[in-house]
Design a protein around this motif. Structure first.
Motif, PDB file in Angstrom:
ATOM      1  N   THR A   6       0.859  -1.178   0.000  1.00  0.00           N
ATOM      2  CA  THR A   6       0.000   0.000   0.000  1.00  0.00           C
ATOM      3  C   THR A   6       0.893   1.226   0.000  1.00  0.00           C
ATOM      4  O   THR A   6       1.811   1.322   0.809  1.00  0.00           O
ATOM      5  CB  THR A   6      -0.913   0.015   1.245  1.00  0.00           C
ATOM      6  OG1 THR A   6      -1.661  -1.197   1.264  1.00  0.00           O
ATOM      7  CG2 THR A   6      -1.884   1.173   1.202  1.00  0.00           C
ATOM      8  N   THR A  34      -3.846 -10.449   2.071  1.00  0.00           N
ATOM      9  CA  THR A  34      -2.841 -11.201   2.821  1.00  0.00           C
ATOM     10  C   THR A  34      -3.465 -12.449   3.445  1.00  0.00           C
ATOM     11  O   THR A  34      -2.903 -13.545   3.373  1.00  0.00           O
ATOM     12  CB  THR A  34      -2.201 -10.307   3.904  1.00  0.00           C
ATOM     13  OG1 THR A  34      -1.597  -9.185   3.250  1.00  0.00           O
ATOM     14  CG2 THR A  34      -1.151 -11.066   4.690  1.00  0.00           C
ATOM     15  N   ARG A  35      -4.638 -12.294   4.045  1.00  0.00           N
ATOM     16  CA  ARG A  35      -5.331 -13.450   4.652  1.00  0.00           C
ATOM     17  C   ARG A  35      -5.660 -14.502   3.600  1.00  0.00           C
ATOM     18  O   ARG A  35      -5.422 -15.698   3.793  1.00  0.00           O
ATOM     19  CB  ARG A  35      -6.618 -13.007   5.348  1.00  0.00           C
ATOM     20  CG  ARG A  35      -6.439 -12.432   6.719  1.00  0.00           C
ATOM     21  CD  ARG A  35      -7.761 -12.329   7.481  1.00  0.00           C
ATOM     22  NE  ARG A  35      -8.821 -11.679   6.720  1.00  0.00           N
ATOM     23  CZ  ARG A  35      -9.002 -10.366   6.635  1.00  0.00           C
ATOM     24  NH1 ARG A  35      -8.180  -9.548   7.249  1.00  0.00           N
ATOM     25  NH2 ARG A  35     -10.010  -9.873   5.934  1.00  0.00           N
ATOM     26  N   ALA A  45      -5.553  -4.701   1.633  1.00  0.00           N
ATOM     27  CA  ALA A  45      -4.239  -5.335   1.796  1.00  0.00           C
ATOM     28  C   ALA A  45      -4.306  -6.444   2.841  1.00  0.00           C
ATOM     29  O   ALA A  45      -3.747  -7.530   2.637  1.00  0.00           O
ATOM     30  CB  ALA A  45      -3.195  -4.293   2.173  1.00  0.00           C
ATOM     31  N   GLU A  46      -5.005  -6.187   3.933  1.00  0.00           N
ATOM     32  CA  GLU A  46      -5.164  -7.226   4.967  1.00  0.00           C
ATOM     33  C   GLU A  46      -5.954  -8.416   4.428  1.00  0.00           C
ATOM     34  O   GLU A  46      -5.596  -9.570   4.662  1.00  0.00           O
ATOM     35  CB  GLU A  46      -5.862  -6.645   6.188  1.00  0.00           C
ATOM     36  CG  GLU A  46      -5.022  -5.677   6.985  1.00  0.00           C
ATOM     37  CD  GLU A  46      -5.795  -5.036   8.131  1.00  0.00           C
ATOM     38  OE1 GLU A  46      -6.851  -5.577   8.529  1.00  0.00           O
ATOM     39  OE2 GLU A  46      -5.342  -3.983   8.616  1.00  0.00           O
ATOM     40  N   GLN A  47      -7.050  -8.132   3.701  1.00  0.00           N
ATOM     41  CA  GLN A  47      -7.874  -9.194   3.129  1.00  0.00           C
ATOM     42  C   GLN A  47      -7.057 -10.047   2.160  1.00  0.00           C
ATOM     43  O   GLN A  47      -7.106 -11.281   2.210  1.00  0.00           O
ATOM     44  CB  GLN A  47      -9.075  -8.592   2.410  1.00  0.00           C
ATOM     45  CG  GLN A  47      -9.937  -9.611   1.693  1.00  0.00           C
ATOM     46  CD  GLN A  47     -11.008  -8.988   0.802  1.00  0.00           C
ATOM     47  OE1 GLN A  47     -11.042  -7.777   0.601  1.00  0.00           O
ATOM     48  NE2 GLN A  47     -11.878  -9.816   0.263  1.00  0.00           N
ATOM     49  N   ALA A  60      -6.100  -0.187   3.128  1.00  0.00           N
ATOM     50  CA  ALA A  60      -5.492  -0.958   4.217  1.00  0.00           C
ATOM     51  C   ALA A  60      -6.283  -2.243   4.468  1.00  0.00           C
ATOM     52  O   ALA A  60      -5.707  -3.318   4.645  1.00  0.00           O
ATOM     53  CB  ALA A  60      -5.413  -0.112   5.484  1.00  0.00           C
ATOM     54  N   GLY A  61      -7.603  -2.136   4.451  1.00  0.00           N
ATOM     55  CA  GLY A  61      -8.443  -3.322   4.625  1.00  0.00           C
ATOM     56  C   GLY A  61      -8.269  -4.314   3.494  1.00  0.00           C
ATOM     57  O   GLY A  61      -8.233  -5.529   3.718  1.00  0.00           O
TER      58      GLY A  61
END
Length: 166
Positions: free
Chosen positions: A112, A155-156, A151-153, A148-149
Motif C-alpha cells: 500500500t 494477505t489473509r 491489503a489485509e484481506q 489498508a483493509g
C-alpha cells in the motif's frame, strides 16, 4: 470447460473512490502547469521567440485544461477492481483497456502506497505483485482505509491459498 476454482475474465464490480477524480485532476493540472510556466517564463526573457513560446504555452494550457476536465471522469468510469477468494480482477485504461487477473496462488506481495497528493485526498494505491512477467497489478484511487483493509484481506486469502506449482 469450466470447473470449480476456474478463474475467468469478467468485468470487475468495484469502482474507485470518487475522490480519485479530484486527485487525477490535480495531477493533470500539475503536469500541465509546470511546462506552461517554463514556456511562459522563457517567453518573457527571450524576446525574438516570445510570440511562439507564449503561443505554445497557451496551446498547452488549453489542451491541459481540456484533459483535466474530461479525462479523470472518463478514467473513473472505466477503472474497476474486485477481489474474490480465487483472484484479483483489475480493469484500467481509457482508449486501450487492460483487464488483468491475478490468481491468489500467484500473489507474492501486497503493498500500500500513499504519495503526497494521495495523502491530501485520503487515498492510497494497492500494488499486488505476482509471478507474472507482465508486472504488478495496481489499484490506484482507493480510500486509504479501504486500501489498508484490502491489503489485509489479500494477505489473509493468499496465506490460506495453496501455491501454484506451474
Amino acid at each position: 470447460m469450466t470447473g470449480e476454482g476456474t478463474v475467468r475474465l469478467r468485468p470487475p464490480n468495484n469502482a474507485l473512490n470518487e475522490r480519485a477524480v479530484t486527485w487525477w485532476r490535480s495531477q493533470c493540472l500539475l503536469t500541465t502547469a509546470v511546462p506552461v510556466a517554463v514556456l511562459a517564463v522563457l517567453g518573457a526573457f527571450i524576446g525574438p521567440a516570445r510570440t511562439w513560446l507564449w503561443f505554445a504555452a497557451g496551446a498547452l494550457a488549453v489542451l491541459g485544461l481540456a484533459g483535466t476536465v474530461f479525462l479523470p471522469s472518463w478514467w473513473y468510469r472505466v477503472h474497476r477492481w474486485e477481489v474474490t477468494d480465487e483472484a484479483v480482477y483489475v480493469r484500467t485504461g481509457a482508449l486501450w483497456q487492460e483487464w488483468r487477473i491475478a490468481p491468489m496462488s500467484r500473489i507474492q506481495t501486497v503493498d500500500t502506497v500513499r504519495g503526497p497528493l494521495e495523502q491530501l485526498f485520503r487515498l492510497a494505491t494497492v500494488t499486488v505483485t505476482t509471478a507474472s512477467s507482465k508486472g504488478a497489478l495496481r489499484i490506484a484511487g482507493l480510500d486509504h482505509e479501504a486500501a489498508a483493509g484490502l491489503a489485509e484481506q489479500l494477505t489473509r486469502i493468499t496465506q490460506a491459498t495453496p501455491g501454484d506449482a506451474t
